[in-house]
Design a protein around this motif. Sequence first.
Motif, short mmCIF file in Angstrom:
data_model
loop_
_atom_site.label_atom_id
_atom_site.label_comp_id
_atom_site.label_asym_id
_atom_site.label_seq_id
_atom_site.Cartn_x
_atom_site.Cartn_y
_atom_site.Cartn_z
N VAL A 35 13.88 2.95 2.60
CA VAL A 35 12.72 2.78 1.70
C VAL A 35 12.64 1.60 0.74
O VAL A 35 11.76 1.13 0.75
CB VAL A 35 12.12 4.16 1.44
CG1 VAL A 35 11.16 4.12 0.39
CG2 VAL A 35 11.91 5.00 2.39
N SER A 36 13.78 1.87 0.27
CA SER A 36 14.03 0.60 -1.07
C SER A 36 13.79 -0.62 -0.36
O SER A 36 13.06 -1.54 -0.97
CB SER A 36 15.29 0.99 -1.48
OG SER A 36 15.32 0.10 -2.79
N LEU A 37 14.60 -1.03 0.68
CA LEU A 37 14.34 -2.14 1.25
C LEU A 37 13.08 -2.72 1.72
O LEU A 37 12.61 -3.76 1.42
CB LEU A 37 15.46 -2.45 2.60
CG LEU A 37 15.36 -3.78 3.09
CD1 LEU A 37 15.91 -4.83 2.23
CD2 LEU A 37 16.38 -3.57 4.37
N ILE A 77 10.86 11.33 -9.18
CA ILE A 77 10.35 11.25 -7.82
C ILE A 77 10.74 9.79 -7.20
O ILE A 77 10.92 9.74 -6.22
CB ILE A 77 8.86 11.76 -8.18
CG1 ILE A 77 8.58 12.93 -8.44
CG2 ILE A 77 8.11 11.13 -6.71
CD1 ILE A 77 7.25 13.24 -8.75
N PHE A 78 10.45 8.65 -7.84
CA PHE A 78 10.80 7.56 -7.49
C PHE A 78 12.23 7.31 -7.20
O PHE A 78 12.51 6.81 -5.94
CB PHE A 78 10.42 6.29 -8.57
CG PHE A 78 9.12 6.18 -9.14
CD1 PHE A 78 8.17 6.35 -7.99
CD2 PHE A 78 8.80 6.06 -10.18
CE1 PHE A 78 6.67 6.29 -8.24
CE2 PHE A 78 7.27 5.72 -10.64
CZ PHE A 78 6.31 5.82 -9.72
N ASP A 79 13.19 7.87 -7.81
CA ASP A 79 14.65 7.88 -7.32
C ASP A 79 14.58 8.53 -5.93
O ASP A 79 15.40 8.48 -5.18
CB ASP A 79 15.46 8.68 -8.45
CG ASP A 79 15.77 7.60 -9.59
OD1 ASP A 79 15.30 6.42 -9.42
OD2 ASP A 79 16.11 8.09 -10.89
N GLN A 80 14.10 9.83 -6.01
CA GLN A 80 14.13 10.61 -4.73
C GLN A 80 13.79 9.79 -3.42
O GLN A 80 14.32 9.83 -2.51
CB GLN A 80 13.34 12.08 -4.76
CG GLN A 80 14.14 13.04 -5.48
CD GLN A 80 13.30 14.07 -5.99
OE1 GLN A 80 11.97 14.12 -5.45
NE2 GLN A 80 13.89 15.22 -6.50
N VAL A 81 12.50 9.16 -3.61
CA VAL A 81 11.91 8.32 -2.47
C VAL A 81 12.69 7.03 -2.26
O VAL A 81 12.90 6.93 -1.14
CB VAL A 81 10.50 7.94 -2.95
CG1 VAL A 81 9.96 6.79 -1.98
CG2 VAL A 81 9.56 9.12 -3.21
N GLN A 82 13.21 6.59 -3.30
CA GLN A 82 13.91 5.30 -2.81
C GLN A 82 15.40 5.63 -2.31
O GLN A 82 16.02 4.71 -1.75
CB GLN A 82 14.11 4.46 -4.14
CG GLN A 82 12.98 3.91 -4.65
CD GLN A 82 12.82 2.77 -5.98
OE1 GLN A 82 13.89 2.72 -6.35
NE2 GLN A 82 11.55 2.72 -6.31
N SER A 83 15.82 6.86 -2.62
CA SER A 83 17.29 7.24 -1.75
C SER A 83 17.14 7.43 -0.34
O SER A 83 18.28 7.54 0.45
CB SER A 83 17.86 8.56 -2.69
OG SER A 83 17.02 9.65 -2.30
N LEU A 88 0.86 -1.01 0.11
CA LEU A 88 -0.22 0.16 -0.08
C LEU A 88 1.02 1.19 0.00
O LEU A 88 0.55 2.36 -0.62
CB LEU A 88 -0.99 0.05 1.04
CG LEU A 88 -2.22 -0.91 1.04
CD1 LEU A 88 -2.85 -1.07 2.45
CD2 LEU A 88 -2.90 -0.46 -0.01
N ALA A 89 2.14 1.16 0.73
CA ALA A 89 2.86 2.23 0.71
C ALA A 89 3.49 2.62 -0.79
O ALA A 89 3.51 3.70 -1.21
CB ALA A 89 4.09 2.12 1.79
N GLN A 90 4.02 1.62 -1.42
CA GLN A 90 4.59 1.24 -2.51
C GLN A 90 3.45 2.16 -3.51
O GLN A 90 3.83 3.01 -4.45
CB GLN A 90 4.84 0.22 -3.00
CG GLN A 90 5.60 -0.01 -4.29
CD GLN A 90 5.90 -1.50 -4.77
OE1 GLN A 90 5.61 -1.74 -5.64
NE2 GLN A 90 6.69 -2.07 -3.94
N PHE A 91 2.21 1.61 -3.55
CA PHE A 91 1.47 2.06 -4.63
C PHE A 91 0.79 3.48 -4.43
O PHE A 91 0.59 4.22 -5.04
CB PHE A 91 -0.05 1.23 -4.60
CG PHE A 91 0.41 -0.07 -5.63
CD1 PHE A 91 -0.44 -0.18 -6.65
CD2 PHE A 91 1.22 -1.03 -5.40
CE1 PHE A 91 -0.10 -0.91 -7.62
CE2 PHE A 91 1.59 -1.92 -6.37
CZ PHE A 91 0.72 -1.99 -7.54
N GLY A 92 0.85 3.84 -2.85
CA GLY A 92 0.52 5.31 -2.61
C GLY A 92 1.74 6.07 -3.07
O GLY A 92 1.33 7.37 -3.77
N ILE A 93 3.00 5.80 -2.97
CA ILE A 93 4.07 6.39 -3.58
C ILE A 93 3.85 6.65 -4.99
O ILE A 93 4.02 7.87 -5.57
CB ILE A 93 5.33 5.91 -3.16
CG1 ILE A 93 5.63 5.99 -1.75
CG2 ILE A 93 6.53 6.64 -3.99
CD1 ILE A 93 6.72 5.09 -1.43
#
Length: 192
Positions: free
Chosen positions: A114-116, A104-110, A82-87
């Motif tokens: 979060v990535s793990l 945006i995805f790169d910023q969030v995953q950095s 749900l967090a992933q799809f919310g992002i």
Amino acid sequence: MNPRFAFIAAPLLTFTYGVIRIIDGLDGSRGPGPAWTIGHLAFMAALVLFVQIFWRLRAMAGHGPLATVSAVAGTAGIATLLAQFGIDLVAGFVAADHDGMGVIFDQVQSVPGVSLVVYDGGPFLFYLAQLALIVQLAVMRRVGAWTPVLVLLDLALPFADKDLIPLGALCLLISFVPLARRAPARVAVAAA
């Protein structure tokens, strides 16, 4: 609402997500836009229904420790999905185009962890728990031996090619129809 509704609606919503995802990619990229948003909302609704499904499967398995751990792990996996799809939804609303979503995805995953948790590890709890609960029911002979095979196909097909999500969802629907008929009308809550 009929409590057994989730067993039918979750696979159908997953199927809907898969079909919309294919349609969204016909122009060569996915998102942002209405198809991106509608597809993601469909899958998020399916995930919400899977919470109920996991706890019903736990009840069908007799509320034991393995079923309980599986249901808890599955619910945690659902939270990460749900967090992933919310992002994904937020990125789709904020970005002007597909490339902007990538930024945006790169910023969030950095962001550390979060990535793990949200992308690489956490979602697997959903898939593993679903299979664990179904296998437990098969070992207990509460579902047919073919049921775990169909659930495994549903889980594996998208890893081969995400365009196979609708086919996997149909496998899940076939495996869930008998469960919908046999699911307890209420999930018992232990008294404190």
